[in-house]
Design an enzyme around this catalytic site. Sequence first.
Site, short mmCIF file in Angstrom:
data_model
loop_
_atom_site.label_atom_id
_atom_site.label_comp_id
_atom_site.label_asym_id
_atom_site.label_seq_id
_atom_site.Cartn_x
_atom_site.Cartn_y
_atom_site.Cartn_z
N GLU A 1 0.74 -1.36 0.12
CA GLU A 1 -0.03 -0.02 0.14
C GLU A 1 0.81 1.41 -0.03
OE1 GLU A 1 -2.88 -0.35 3.04
OE2 GLU A 1 -4.10 -1.88 1.95
N GLU B 1 -4.12 -9.06 -1.43
CA GLU B 1 -4.93 -8.90 0.16
C GLU B 1 -6.19 -8.25 0.02
OE1 GLU B 1 -2.55 -6.38 3.04
OE2 GLU B 1 -4.47 -5.81 3.92
#
Length: 480
Positions: A228, A331
Site C-alpha cells: 500500500e 490482500e
Amino acid sequence: MRQYLLTILMVSGVASFAQKTPYTTSGKKVTVYNTVKETNQRLTPAQGTLSFSEKKQPLETEVSVFVDPTHTFQSVMGFGGAITDASAEVFAKLPKEKQKQLLEAYYDKEKGIGYNLARTTIHSCDFASESYTYVKEGDKELKSFNISHDKKYRIPLIKKAIEAAGGELTLYASPWSPPAFMKSNGSMLKGGKLLPEFYQSWATYYTKFIAAYEKEGIPVWGITIQNEPMATQKWESCIYTGEEERDFLKNYLGPTMHKAGYADKKIIAWDHNRDMLFQRAATVLNDPEAAKYLWGIGYHWYETWNGGSQMFNNLKLVHETFPETNLIFTEGCKEQFKLEKINDWKLGELYGHNLINDFNSGTTAWTDWNILLDETGGPNHVMNLCFAPVHANTKTGELMFTNEYYYIGHFSKFVQKGAKRIACSTSRSAIEATAFLNPDGKTVVIVMNRGEEKVNYFLWINGQATEVESAPHSIQTLVF
C-alpha cells in the site's frame, strides 16, 4: 488473413484459439457442489449428477450461463492466504488436534480447500503483537540482520503449511515499512518516505530476507516492493509515488536481486487498491528498464472504503493494456471485526463477487489476508481488527469457520494450478459466473446468486444444455 488475425490475438493475450475442435458435452456428467445460506450445505455435493441434452437457441425469457471452453484466456497460478505473525501467534495457542484441523482445512486438497499460495511479511505489519525489524537501529550495513523473531511462531507455521500442502507452497513476501532510521519521518508507522541515502541498504534487505528464509528451508517465490505505497496508516507504512517506486525498482531493487543470484524471484509492484491501479502500472511498465524486472502488478480491494463499488474495469484495463504482465490479488478482508457478525452471509458474498469479477478481468492468482485470527479479530498492535475465514476462540481452543472460507473454497478446491479461464457469460444479472478448463481436462463453472429468489438457469455449451437450480444466497461449483 484469417490465420494472421488469430496469431495477432494470441500474441496480444486477448484470447487463445489454439483449440479448434468443437467442444462436446457428449457423455459428460455434471457434479454440482453447493454452499447455501440457512442450510447445512457447505461445499456439499448434490445428490446425483446432471446430463446435457440438445438445446439449440436459448430463449430470451430463460436465464442462461453460456460457456465456451474452446476460447481460453489467462492461466491460473493458485489461491491462498497470508501467514502473518498474528495468524502464527493464534495458531500456537491452539490444541494440537485443532492445529491439524486448520492445516488440513486450508492446505489438504482432499480434506480441505487446497491452498497452494501464501503471502507473508518482511518483518512486522499491523497484524503482529509488536512492531519490529531484523536489524538494530541505525545499522545501515545490515550487519546485525537476523530473523530470530520469526523463528518463534511464523516460520514453524509456514513449514507446517508447506508440509500440509504436500511439500510445495508458493510463498511471496511484502514489506510494510523500512526500519525507522531509513525513513523521512523517523518512524515505521504513519507513512513517511524511504530516504535516498538508504535505497541500497533497503534493496539489500530484501535479498537478506530471502537468503535467511531459504536457509531455514522455506523457498521464497517472490516479493512485492511495498504494501500500500499510497496509504499513510497508523501502523507500518511507507509512501512511494509511481516514479519513486519505478526508480527504486530499476536502479536498486532489480539490479540488487540479480546481483545476489535472485533473478528468478518474481517482483510485484503496486500492492494497493484498484482505484489507482492503471496509473501505477503505466508509470512502471512504460519504462522498459523498470518493466524488465517486473513479474506482475498486485492489488487489494479496499477502494470501497468510501461506500463505492469495486473498480473491476480498472483491473481489466491493465490486463488489456499490458497483457504480458500478471495480475495478482495480494490482500483483502472485511474490516471492523465484530464477533456477533461472524456468521453474516454477506462476508462470503463479498469474496464470491470479488473472485468472480477479478478472474473475469484477467487475474492469475488470488491471496486472501490472514488465514487465522482470534476471537477479537487480532492480535493487532494498533487494534486494526478484521475478519478472517477462520477465527479461533483462544479461551476454548475452538475454531470458527466463517462462510468466507467456503466461498473461497468453491474456487481453490476445484480450479487447478495451470487452469485456463474460459469464455463465460450470464444472460441475467441475477447470477454471476466464471469458468475454467483444468489441466486434467475437466471444466469448472462457478455460479453465485446473491439475491432473495432462487434462479433456474441453463448451463449452455455449443447447442447442449442442462438445467440447474441456484438457491437464494448461494454459490455453486459445477465440475464435468
